[in-house]
Scaffold this motif. Structure first.
Motif, PDB file in Angstrom:
ATOM      1  N   THR A  81       1.078  -1.197   0.106  1.00  0.00           N
ATOM      2  CA  THR A  81       0.260  -0.514   0.340  1.00  0.00           C
ATOM      3  C   THR A  81       0.500   1.222  -0.027  1.00  0.00           C
ATOM      4  N   THR A  82       1.819   1.626   0.547  1.00  0.00           N
ATOM      5  CA  THR A  82       2.652   2.879   1.065  1.00  0.00           C
ATOM      6  C   THR A  82       3.845   2.731   0.126  1.00  0.00           C
ATOM      7  N   TRP A  83       3.941   1.871  -0.615  1.00  0.00           N
ATOM      8  CA  TRP A  83       4.736   1.990  -2.371  1.00  0.00           C
ATOM      9  C   TRP A  83       4.139   2.631  -3.222  1.00  0.00           C
ATOM     10  N   LEU A  84       2.808   1.840  -3.577  1.00  0.00           N
ATOM     11  CA  LEU A  84       2.097   2.008  -4.881  1.00  0.00           C
ATOM     12  C   LEU A  84       1.315   3.766  -4.201  1.00  0.00           C
ATOM     13  N   ARG A  85       0.949   3.758  -3.067  1.00  0.00           N
ATOM     14  CA  ARG A  85       0.524   5.254  -2.716  1.00  0.00           C
ATOM     15  C   ARG A  85       1.362   5.673  -3.615  1.00  0.00           C
ATOM     16  N   ALA A  86       2.291   6.130  -2.837  1.00  0.00           N
ATOM     17  CA  ALA A  86       3.793   7.025  -3.255  1.00  0.00           C
ATOM     18  C   ALA A  86       4.162   6.818  -4.742  1.00  0.00           C
ATOM     19  N   ILE A  87       4.401   6.209  -5.910  1.00  0.00           N
ATOM     20  CA  ILE A  87       3.307   5.661  -7.187  1.00  0.00           C
ATOM     21  C   ILE A  87       2.721   7.105  -8.126  1.00  0.00           C
ATOM     22  N   LEU A  88       2.388   6.380  -7.308  1.00  0.00           N
ATOM     23  CA  LEU A  88       0.586   7.094  -7.623  1.00  0.00           C
ATOM     24  C   LEU A  88       0.115   8.651  -7.575  1.00  0.00           C
ATOM     25  N   TYR A  89       0.545   8.620  -6.445  1.00  0.00           N
ATOM     26  CA  TYR A  89       1.326  10.273  -6.387  1.00  0.00           C
ATOM     27  C   TYR A  89       2.142  11.170  -7.488  1.00  0.00           C
ATOM     28  N   ALA A  90       3.004  10.402  -7.141  1.00  0.00           N
ATOM     29  CA  ALA A  90       3.992  10.955  -7.635  1.00  0.00           C
ATOM     30  C   ALA A  90       3.952  11.332  -9.731  1.00  0.00           C
ATOM     31  N   LEU A  91       3.139  10.038  -9.894  1.00  0.00           N
ATOM     32  CA  LEU A  91       2.418   9.937 -11.850  1.00  0.00           C
ATOM     33  C   LEU A  91       1.781  11.009 -11.611  1.00  0.00           C
ATOM     34  N   ASN A  93       0.999  13.948 -10.587  1.00  0.00           N
ATOM     35  CA  ASN A  93       1.117  14.927  -9.975  1.00  0.00           C
ATOM     36  C   ASN A  93       2.694  15.385 -10.925  1.00  0.00           C
ATOM     37  N   ARG A  94       2.879  14.817 -11.371  1.00  0.00           N
ATOM     38  CA  ARG A  94       4.511  14.666 -12.336  1.00  0.00           C
ATOM     39  C   ARG A  94       5.350  16.367 -12.121  1.00  0.00           C
ATOM     40  N   LYS A  95       3.669  16.767 -13.238  1.00  0.00           N
ATOM     41  CA  LYS A  95       3.862  17.964 -13.991  1.00  0.00           C
ATOM     42  C   LYS A  95       4.203  18.941 -12.749  1.00  0.00           C
ATOM     43  N   THR A  96       3.412  18.899 -11.874  1.00  0.00           N
ATOM     44  CA  THR A  96       3.524  20.075 -10.750  1.00  0.00           C
ATOM     45  C   THR A  96       4.571  19.877  -9.938  1.00  0.00           C
ATOM     46  N   TYR A  97       5.114  18.295  -9.320  1.00  0.00           N
ATOM     47  CA  TYR A  97       6.371  18.179  -8.990  1.00  0.00           C
ATOM     48  C   TYR A  97       7.099  17.157  -9.389  1.00  0.00           C
ATOM     49  N   PRO A  98       7.811  17.171 -10.311  1.00  0.00           N
ATOM     50  CA  PRO A  98       8.744  16.735 -10.804  1.00  0.00           C
ATOM     51  C   PRO A  98       9.486  15.778 -10.140  1.00  0.00           C
ATOM     52  N   PRO A 255      -0.520   9.048 -19.999  1.00  0.00           N
ATOM     53  CA  PRO A 255       0.491   7.987 -20.964  1.00  0.00           C
ATOM     54  C   PRO A 255       1.775   9.106 -20.519  1.00  0.00           C
ATOM     55  N   PHE A 256       2.468   8.773 -20.969  1.00  0.00           N
ATOM     56  CA  PHE A 256       3.861   9.445 -20.671  1.00  0.00           C
ATOM     57  C   PHE A 256       4.560   9.816 -21.531  1.00  0.00           C
ATOM     58  N   SER A 257       4.280  10.713 -22.026  1.00  0.00           N
ATOM     59  CA  SER A 257       5.270  11.543 -23.321  1.00  0.00           C
ATOM     60  C   SER A 257       6.807  11.445 -23.632  1.00  0.00           C
ATOM     61  N   GLN A 258       6.749  11.542 -25.489  1.00  0.00           N
ATOM     62  CA  GLN A 258       7.961  11.291 -25.714  1.00  0.00           C
ATOM     63  C   GLN A 258       8.532  11.569 -24.867  1.00  0.00           C
ATOM     64  N   GLU A 259       8.995  12.942 -24.896  1.00  0.00           N
ATOM     65  CA  GLU A 259       9.342  14.012 -24.368  1.00  0.00           C
ATOM     66  C   GLU A 259       9.623  13.455 -22.643  1.00  0.00           C
ATOM     67  N   GLU A 260       8.361  13.294 -22.351  1.00  0.00           N
ATOM     68  CA  GLU A 260       9.675  12.010 -20.548  1.00  0.00           C
ATOM     69  C   GLU A 260       9.570  11.466 -20.849  1.00  0.00           C
ATOM     70  N   GLU A 261       9.662  10.300 -21.363  1.00  0.00           N
ATOM     71  CA  GLU A 261      10.508   9.096 -21.740  1.00  0.00           C
ATOM     72  C   GLU A 261      11.703   9.370 -22.408  1.00  0.00           C
ATOM     73  N   ASN A 262      12.191  10.690 -22.716  1.00  0.00           N
ATOM     74  CA  ASN A 262      13.724  11.364 -23.637  1.00  0.00           C
ATOM     75  C   ASN A 262      14.277  11.051 -22.116  1.00  0.00           C
ATOM     76  N   LEU A 263      12.761  12.235 -20.924  1.00  0.00           N
ATOM     77  CA  LEU A 263      13.824  12.896 -19.920  1.00  0.00           C
ATOM     78  C   LEU A 263      13.876  11.934 -18.414  1.00  0.00           C
ATOM     79  N   CYS A 264      13.837  10.694 -18.910  1.00  0.00           N
ATOM     80  CA  CYS A 264      13.918   9.039 -18.140  1.00  0.00           C
ATOM     81  C   CYS A 264      12.598   9.681 -16.798  1.00  0.00           C
ATOM     82  N   LEU A 265      12.132  10.361 -17.205  1.00  0.00           N
ATOM     83  CA  LEU A 265      10.509   9.848 -15.333  1.00  0.00           C
ATOM     84  C   LEU A 265      10.282   8.251 -15.148  1.00  0.00           C
ATOM     85  N   VAL A 266      10.041   7.987 -16.775  1.00  0.00           N
ATOM     86  CA  VAL A 266       9.606   6.568 -15.268  1.00  0.00           C
ATOM     87  C   VAL A 266      10.991   6.331 -14.563  1.00  0.00           C
TER      88      VAL A 266
END
Length: 334
Positions: A81-91, A93-98, A255-266
């Protein structure tokens, strides 16, 4: 008679639950058994809950007013639970909080406070949940069974764009994590033995249990409504985190854009939310949650297969046998 709660469940800011005479009267009508994590569990709509969570579920059923894009992250307790909540929040809000932001909220707040379980919220707090830049989207966590969610969530005709993400884990590892959490969280007047906890777990008397019914409820919904309910496995999250993160993003329509993929956001999100990073943060070592549980109790090993170091061969065989019997014909195996 007022139900007895072990501290800190009966702490000052939660005592108002027991001052609600209507709820206390209702509580006495439910089947009651010893609990693993708390002193006692009460059965409601076929599942077992401690009084605080049960009060929260009943409130949510009565008072939840949906927003267009609400998201629910559902798990049986101690399933990652704790792990996936962190992942979901980061996912989300990735534009607001890189994820490489040195001031990212996950570095100073536990994921349970960023994605609160609705069981621990008062009805007056539902509207104040603000964990997405989109005002039509709130993210709630829950250990609630599918059938106990409000109809506005479970009825596909009414659920609009609302989504449910469900995470499950190997039953044996889930039990071991529950057992250790029970003796770290200080919700009981005294520790529970492995044997007693195991006996209750096999009988289905665990938080949110029977766990097999909990898992099957969401599994069946994910087969019928794959665009509304995403079924995920902890072990797959561990073995293929990049694929599963992209799968989650696609399900949410983000979904992650190509630009986000290039920035290694995943990679950045996976790194930020890793067990090594999260478990070493001060907020996750010394912080306190709504039930005054130390956030350190939420972290143990985060590995797959640790049950082999604790369960006897007979115990493991018994859990496997029950799981096989419960899941027979469902198409699901764990």
């Amino acid at each position: 008679m007022e139900p007895k709660l072990s501290p800190p469940l009966a702490h000052e800011h939660l005592k108002d639950i027991l001052s609600n005479e209507e709820f206390v009267d209702i509580l006495t009508t439910f089947p009651k058994e010893r609990g693993i994590i708390s002193s006692y569990s009460y059965q409601y709509q076929g599942f077992w809950h401690n009084p605080v969570h049960l009060h929260g579920i009943i409130n949510f059923q009565k008072h939840y007013e949906p927003r267009e894009n609400d998201i629910f992250l559902a798990t049986a307790p101690k399933s990652g639970t704790t792990w996936l909540r962190a992942i979901l929040y980061a996912l989300i809000n990735r534009k607001t909080y890189p994820p490489n932001d040195p001031n990212h909220p996950l570095l100073s707040k536990n994921s349970h406070s960023l994605i609160p379980p609705f069981e621990l919220l008062k009805p007056s707090e539902y509207d104040s949940v603000c964990n997405s830049s989109d005002p039509s989207t709130r993210i709630f966590g829950t250990h609630c069974a599918f059938g106990s969610l409000p109809e506005s969530i479970t009825d596909i005709a009414k659920s609009s764009n609302r989504k449910i993400i469900y995470l499950c884990r190997d039953i044996k590892d889930t039990f071991i994590s529950n057992f250790h959490f029970a003796n770290k969280a200080n919700l009981r007047p005294s520790p529970i033995s492995l044997e007693d906890a195991f006996d209750l777990y096999c009988k289905g008397i665990s938080a949110g249990g029977p766990i097999w019914n909990h898992i099957l409820g969401y599994w069946k919904e994910s087969l019928e409504k794959p665009d509304k309910v995403l079924f995920m496995r902890y072990e797959e999250m561990k073995s293929e985190p990049h694929f599963q993160l992209r799968r989650l993003a696609h399900f949410l329509g983000k979904p992650f854009s190509q630009e986000e993929e290039n920035l290694c956001l995943v990679d950045q999100i996976i790194s930020l939310c890793s067990f090594d990073v999260m478990s070493k943060l001060e907020v996750n070592k010394t912080g306190k949650g709504k039930q005054l549980i130390s956030t350190g109790a939420l972290f143990r090993k985060g590995v797959v297969g640790d049950w082999k170091n604790i369960l006897t061969a007979d115990m493991a065989s018994r859990l496997d046998q029950i799981t096989e019997e419960k899941f027979r014909g469902s198409g699901l195996s764990l």
